[in-house]
Design a protein around this motif. Structure first.
Motif, PDB file in Angstrom:
ATOM      1  N   GLY A 149       0.733  -1.265  -0.097  1.00  0.00           N
ATOM      2  CA  GLY A 149      -0.083  -0.218  -0.003  1.00  0.00           C
ATOM      3  C   GLY A 149       1.032   1.191  -0.136  1.00  0.00           C
ATOM      4  O   GLY A 149       0.114   2.530   0.067  1.00  0.00           O
ATOM      5  N   ARG A 150       2.182   1.074   0.144  1.00  0.00           N
ATOM      6  CA  ARG A 150       2.989   2.379   0.170  1.00  0.00           C
ATOM      7  C   ARG A 150       3.127   2.922  -1.288  1.00  0.00           C
ATOM      8  O   ARG A 150       3.822   2.129  -2.098  1.00  0.00           O
ATOM      9  CB  ARG A 150       4.314   1.772   0.956  1.00  0.00           C
ATOM     10  N   HIS A 151       3.168   4.153  -1.509  1.00  0.00           N
ATOM     11  CA  HIS A 151       3.498   4.956  -2.599  1.00  0.00           C
ATOM     12  C   HIS A 151       4.823   5.510  -2.659  1.00  0.00           C
ATOM     13  O   HIS A 151       4.824   6.487  -1.563  1.00  0.00           O
ATOM     14  CB  HIS A 151       2.395   5.841  -3.268  1.00  0.00           C
ATOM     15  N   MET A 152       5.471   5.327  -3.479  1.00  0.00           N
ATOM     16  CA  MET A 152       7.121   6.133  -3.333  1.00  0.00           C
ATOM     17  C   MET A 152       7.054   6.763  -4.799  1.00  0.00           C
ATOM     18  O   MET A 152       6.628   6.171  -5.863  1.00  0.00           O
ATOM     19  CB  MET A 152       8.071   5.145  -3.222  1.00  0.00           C
ATOM     20  N   GLU A 153       7.831   7.775  -4.929  1.00  0.00           N
ATOM     21  CA  GLU A 153       8.088   8.389  -6.318  1.00  0.00           C
ATOM     22  C   GLU A 153       9.310   7.510  -6.952  1.00  0.00           C
ATOM     23  O   GLU A 153      10.184   7.125  -6.188  1.00  0.00           O
ATOM     24  CB  GLU A 153       8.683   9.797  -5.924  1.00  0.00           C
ATOM     25  N   GLU A 154       9.170   7.066  -8.505  1.00  0.00           N
ATOM     26  CA  GLU A 154      10.161   6.220  -8.820  1.00  0.00           C
ATOM     27  C   GLU A 154      11.456   6.853  -9.228  1.00  0.00           C
ATOM     28  O   GLU A 154      12.608   5.975  -9.400  1.00  0.00           O
ATOM     29  CB  GLU A 154       9.631   5.412  -9.993  1.00  0.00           C
ATOM     30  N   PHE A 155      11.521   8.296  -8.828  1.00  0.00           N
ATOM     31  CA  PHE A 155      12.819   8.881  -9.496  1.00  0.00           C
ATOM     32  C   PHE A 155      13.336   9.400  -7.889  1.00  0.00           C
ATOM     33  O   PHE A 155      14.481  10.228  -8.009  1.00  0.00           O
ATOM     34  CB  PHE A 155      12.591   9.941 -10.246  1.00  0.00           C
ATOM     35  N   ASP A 156      12.833   8.841  -6.960  1.00  0.00           N
ATOM     36  CA  ASP A 156      13.690   9.234  -5.544  1.00  0.00           C
ATOM     37  C   ASP A 156      14.954   8.634  -5.690  1.00  0.00           C
ATOM     38  O   ASP A 156      15.043   7.442  -5.776  1.00  0.00           O
ATOM     39  CB  ASP A 156      12.784   8.647  -4.149  1.00  0.00           C
TER      40      ASP A 156
ATOM     41  N   LEU B 175      16.094   4.891  -6.862  1.00  0.00           N
ATOM     42  CA  LEU B 175      16.846   4.770  -7.945  1.00  0.00           C
ATOM     43  C   LEU B 175      17.840   3.717  -7.676  1.00  0.00           C
ATOM     44  O   LEU B 175      18.456   2.954  -8.310  1.00  0.00           O
ATOM     45  CB  LEU B 175      17.494   6.065  -8.392  1.00  0.00           C
ATOM     46  N   ALA B 176      18.532   3.736  -6.410  1.00  0.00           N
ATOM     47  CA  ALA B 176      19.497   2.954  -6.057  1.00  0.00           C
ATOM     48  C   ALA B 176      19.214   1.663  -5.994  1.00  0.00           C
ATOM     49  O   ALA B 176      19.848   0.485  -6.263  1.00  0.00           O
ATOM     50  CB  ALA B 176      20.239   3.471  -4.621  1.00  0.00           C
ATOM     51  N   LEU B 177      17.903   1.367  -5.370  1.00  0.00           N
ATOM     52  CA  LEU B 177      17.576   0.242  -5.105  1.00  0.00           C
ATOM     53  C   LEU B 177      16.953  -0.622  -6.442  1.00  0.00           C
ATOM     54  O   LEU B 177      17.314  -1.887  -6.597  1.00  0.00           O
ATOM     55  CB  LEU B 177      16.040  -0.019  -4.240  1.00  0.00           C
TER      56      LEU B 177
ATOM     57  N   HIS C  42      18.917   0.114  -9.126  1.00  0.00           N
ATOM     58  CA  HIS C  42      20.184  -0.188  -9.591  1.00  0.00           C
ATOM     59  C   HIS C  42      20.578  -1.547  -9.185  1.00  0.00           C
ATOM     60  O   HIS C  42      21.603  -2.512  -9.675  1.00  0.00           O
ATOM     61  CB  HIS C  42      21.224   0.853  -9.353  1.00  0.00           C
ATOM     62  N   TYR C  43      20.604  -2.089  -7.722  1.00  0.00           N
ATOM     63  CA  TYR C  43      20.976  -3.166  -7.184  1.00  0.00           C
ATOM     64  C   TYR C  43      19.791  -4.154  -7.605  1.00  0.00           C
ATOM     65  O   TYR C  43      19.894  -5.310  -6.988  1.00  0.00           O
ATOM     66  CB  TYR C  43      21.002  -2.894  -5.805  1.00  0.00           C
ATOM     67  N   GLU C  44      18.815  -3.811  -8.417  1.00  0.00           N
ATOM     68  CA  GLU C  44      17.652  -5.022  -8.746  1.00  0.00           C
ATOM     69  C   GLU C  44      17.040  -5.499  -7.589  1.00  0.00           C
ATOM     70  O   GLU C  44      16.647  -6.653  -7.351  1.00  0.00           O
ATOM     71  CB  GLU C  44      18.341  -6.133  -9.516  1.00  0.00           C
ATOM     72  N   LEU C  45      16.682  -4.637  -6.626  1.00  0.00           N
ATOM     73  CA  LEU C  45      15.851  -5.052  -5.305  1.00  0.00           C
ATOM     74  C   LEU C  45      14.476  -4.542  -5.406  1.00  0.00           C
ATOM     75  O   LEU C  45      13.534  -5.014  -4.976  1.00  0.00           O
ATOM     76  CB  LEU C  45      16.424  -4.520  -4.148  1.00  0.00           C
ATOM     77  N   VAL C  46      14.277  -3.497  -6.487  1.00  0.00           N
ATOM     78  CA  VAL C  46      13.050  -2.948  -6.866  1.00  0.00           C
ATOM     79  C   VAL C  46      12.861  -2.847  -8.221  1.00  0.00           C
ATOM     80  O   VAL C  46      13.610  -2.551  -9.004  1.00  0.00           O
ATOM     81  CB  VAL C  46      12.826  -1.555  -6.154  1.00  0.00           C
ATOM     82  N   GLU C  47      11.578  -2.928  -8.506  1.00  0.00           N
ATOM     83  CA  GLU C  47      11.278  -2.950 -10.109  1.00  0.00           C
ATOM     84  C   GLU C  47       9.826  -1.960 -10.097  1.00  0.00           C
ATOM     85  O   GLU C  47       9.078  -1.896  -9.267  1.00  0.00           O
ATOM     86  CB  GLU C  47      11.170  -4.224 -10.882  1.00  0.00           C
ATOM     87  N   VAL C  48       9.783  -1.344 -11.495  1.00  0.00           N
ATOM     88  CA  VAL C  48       8.717  -0.257 -11.743  1.00  0.00           C
ATOM     89  C   VAL C  48       7.853  -1.401 -12.555  1.00  0.00           C
ATOM     90  O   VAL C  48       8.117  -1.844 -13.545  1.00  0.00           O
ATOM     91  CB  VAL C  48       9.139   0.686 -12.546  1.00  0.00           C
ATOM     92  N   ARG C  49       6.465  -1.248 -12.122  1.00  0.00           N
ATOM     93  CA  ARG C  49       5.626  -2.201 -12.931  1.00  0.00           C
ATOM     94  C   ARG C  49       4.754  -0.957 -13.531  1.00  0.00           C
ATOM     95  O   ARG C  49       4.251  -0.177 -12.836  1.00  0.00           O
ATOM     96  CB  ARG C  49       4.603  -2.937 -11.948  1.00  0.00           C
ATOM     97  N   THR C  50       4.295  -1.147 -14.767  1.00  0.00           N
ATOM     98  CA  THR C  50       3.464  -0.237 -15.425  1.00  0.00           C
ATOM     99  C   THR C  50       2.041  -0.885 -15.520  1.00  0.00           C
ATOM    100  O   THR C  50       1.773  -1.873 -15.636  1.00  0.00           O
ATOM    101  CB  THR C  50       3.814   0.153 -16.839  1.00  0.00           C
ATOM    102  N   GLN C  51       1.094  -0.030 -15.174  1.00  0.00           N
ATOM    103  CA  GLN C  51      -0.325  -0.390 -15.049  1.00  0.00           C
ATOM    104  C   GLN C  51      -0.957   0.557 -16.131  1.00  0.00           C
ATOM    105  O   GLN C  51      -0.760   1.633 -16.295  1.00  0.00           O
ATOM    106  CB  GLN C  51      -0.998  -0.163 -13.535  1.00  0.00           C
TER     107      GLN C  51
ATOM    108  N   ARG D  55      -4.277   2.082 -16.128  1.00  0.00           N
ATOM    109  CA  ARG D  55      -4.933   3.767 -15.766  1.00  0.00           C
ATOM    110  C   ARG D  55      -3.979   4.107 -14.663  1.00  0.00           C
ATOM    111  O   ARG D  55      -4.229   5.443 -14.579  1.00  0.00           O
ATOM    112  CB  ARG D  55      -6.343   3.539 -15.455  1.00  0.00           C
ATOM    113  N   ASP D  56      -3.649   3.547 -13.734  1.00  0.00           N
ATOM    114  CA  ASP D  56      -2.975   4.052 -12.564  1.00  0.00           C
ATOM    115  C   ASP D  56      -1.740   4.431 -12.563  1.00  0.00           C
ATOM    116  O   ASP D  56      -0.933   4.780 -11.809  1.00  0.00           O
ATOM    117  CB  ASP D  56      -3.274   2.901 -11.504  1.00  0.00           C
ATOM    118  N   GLY D  57      -1.058   4.301 -13.793  1.00  0.00           N
ATOM    119  CA  GLY D  57       0.248   4.788 -14.045  1.00  0.00           C
ATOM    120  C   GLY D  57       1.209   3.620 -13.568  1.00  0.00           C
ATOM    121  O   GLY D  57       0.757   2.465 -14.004  1.00  0.00           O
ATOM    122  N   SER D  58       2.300   3.792 -12.926  1.00  0.00           N
ATOM    123  CA  SER D  58       3.572   2.899 -12.588  1.00  0.00           C
ATOM    124  C   SER D  58       3.218   2.523 -11.103  1.00  0.00           C
ATOM    125  O   SER D  58       3.041   3.788 -10.349  1.00  0.00           O
ATOM    126  CB  SER D  58       4.474   3.033 -13.278  1.00  0.00           C
ATOM    127  N   THR D  59       3.721   1.655 -10.535  1.00  0.00           N
ATOM    128  CA  THR D  59       4.148   1.230  -9.192  1.00  0.00           C
ATOM    129  C   THR D  59       5.270   0.601  -8.906  1.00  0.00           C
ATOM    130  O   THR D  59       5.906   0.118  -9.849  1.00  0.00           O
ATOM    131  CB  THR D  59       2.696   0.300  -8.673  1.00  0.00           C
TER     132      THR D  59
END
Length: 69
Positions: free
Chosen positions: A17-24, A28-30, A32-41, A43-47
Motif C-alpha cells: 500500500g506504500r506509494h513512493m516516487e520512482e525517481f527518488d 533509484l539506488a534500489l 540499480h541493485y535490482e531490489l525494486v522494479e517499476v510495474r506499469t499499469q 490507468r493507474d500509471g506505474s507502481t
C-alpha cells in the motif's frame, strides 16, 4: 552496500500500500541493485514492487515482516 535510507525505503516498499516516487534517489539506488522494479499499469500509471532479490534480502535480514523462528 545499502545506506540506512535505502534499507528503510526497501522496508517501506515491502508493504504494497506504500506509494513512493520512482525517481527518488533511494528508489533509484534500489533499482540499480535490482531490489525494486517499476510495474506499469494501465490507468493507474506505474507502481514500485520488490523483486525476488529484494524479498530475499529482507528475509536474510529478518525484516520480511514474518516471525523469527
Amino acid at each position: 552496500m545499502l545506506s540506512h535510507h535505502e534499507l528503510a525505503t526497501l522496508m517501506l516498499l515491502r508493504d504494497t500500500g506504500r506509494h513512493m516516487e520512482e525517481f527518488d534517489p533511494d528508489v533509484l539506488a534500489l533499482r540499480h541493485y535490482e531490489l525494486v522494479e517499476v510495474r506499469t499499469q494501465d490507468r493507474d500509471g506505474s507502481t514500485l514492487q520488490l523483486t525476488r532479490r529484494g524479498r530475499e534480502l529482507l528475509q536474510r535480514l529478518h525484516l520480511d515482516g514474518g516471525r523469527l523462528q
